[in-house]
Design a protein around this motif. Structure first.
Motif, PDB file in Angstrom:
ATOM      1  N   TYR A   1      11.770  38.118 -27.303  1.00 42.92           N
ATOM      2  CA  TYR A   1      10.542  38.464 -27.499  1.00 42.92           C
ATOM      3  C   TYR A   1      10.168  39.995 -27.468  1.00 42.92           C
ATOM      4  O   TYR A   1       8.923  40.113 -27.485  1.00 42.92           O
ATOM      5  CB  TYR A   1       9.822  37.720 -25.998  1.00 42.92           C
ATOM      6  N   GLY A   2      10.874  40.941 -27.390  1.00 42.27           N
ATOM      7  CA  GLY A   2      10.660  42.180 -27.475  1.00 42.27           C
ATOM      8  C   GLY A   2      10.488  42.643 -25.991  1.00 42.27           C
ATOM      9  O   GLY A   2      10.697  41.926 -25.142  1.00 42.27           O
ATOM     10  N   ALA A   3      10.246  44.068 -25.888  1.00 44.91           N
ATOM     11  CA  ALA A   3      10.061  44.596 -24.469  1.00 44.91           C
ATOM     12  C   ALA A   3       8.862  43.965 -23.854  1.00 44.91           C
ATOM     13  O   ALA A   3       7.892  43.968 -24.567  1.00 44.91           O
ATOM     14  CB  ALA A   3       9.669  46.037 -24.970  1.00 44.91           C
TER      15      ALA A   3
ATOM     16  N   GLU B   1       5.472  43.420 -21.538  1.00 49.85           N
ATOM     17  CA  GLU B   1       4.376  44.352 -21.306  1.00 49.85           C
ATOM     18  C   GLU B   1       4.611  44.956 -19.810  1.00 49.85           C
ATOM     19  O   GLU B   1       5.386  44.214 -18.912  1.00 49.85           O
ATOM     20  CB  GLU B   1       3.118  43.619 -21.325  1.00 49.85           C
TER      21      GLU B   1
HETATM   22 CA   LIG Z   1       5.923  42.136 -26.011  1.00 52.34          CA
END
Ligand SMILES: [Ca+2]
Ligand SMILES: [Ca+2]
Lengths: 117, 117
Positions: B111-113, B115
């Motif tokens: 899902y990516g880095a 938040e």
């Molecule tokens: Ca993200």
């Protein structure tokens, strides 16, 4: 005595190689590869997060917002790739929750039964 | 392909047998065996949880409540058994956070880095 970090990395590997994670990965990549599905999914996710944040902060959610959220859900559920992604996410959530319950058992036993959340 | 549940139970066992968990267990049992330490610790925990709940619900915390909470913290920190318990809790928290980061890595990568929270 097994090392905790070794065990954690073994578990990470097992999750990564699982059918559940691989299914989620494929479903996610399918949605992300389709520009209109991607946009629809991201709108849905943003709406969800905004409503959750409001709820957590005890802010009132208007009838209009509830209606709007329902429409977004209906829309994404009709999109086969997105509804598949949501199913895969649900499957992995169940797995991660099970894992979390297992590894926090020692703490739960020590501090007593957890309050209902 | 390793089974996720087998790996999770291995990790649970490693946590349970760890120096960190055994230290926490002993510290907890020491406090619980002493009626006045037990009461002091439970008051501290209750105050903490109440303030956290207020904060999460976006409720204002009065200066009086902040002062009261500070006093309770100072009080428990002066109690050697309780301050030891709090240190042991902190140690195990670090461990559990590390474990949690390791096993959620596949999802984070997908899902990516995440938040900043
Ligand atoms: Ca993200
Ligand atoms: Ca309890």
């Amino acid at each position: 005595m097994t090392n905790i970090y070794d065990s954690a990395y073994d578990l990470e590997k097992a999750i990564r190689e699982s059918e559940e994670f691989q299914g989620l990965k494929q479903a996610y990549e399918t949605v992300m590869a389709d520009e209109s599905a991607k946009t629809m999914f991201e709108n849905f996710r943003t709406t969800q997060i905004e409503l959750q944040e409001k709820q957590m902060q005890g802010q009132e959610i208007s009838e209009e917002e509830v209606e709007q959220a329902k429409k977004v859900v209906e829309l994404v559920q009709q999109h086969p790739d997105i509804s598949n992604l949501m199913e895969q996410e649900q499957r992995l959530n169940v797995l991660i929750n099970d894992v979390s319950k297992i590894i926090t058992k020692p703490l739960e036993e020590l501090y007593g039964a957890p309050e209902e959340q």
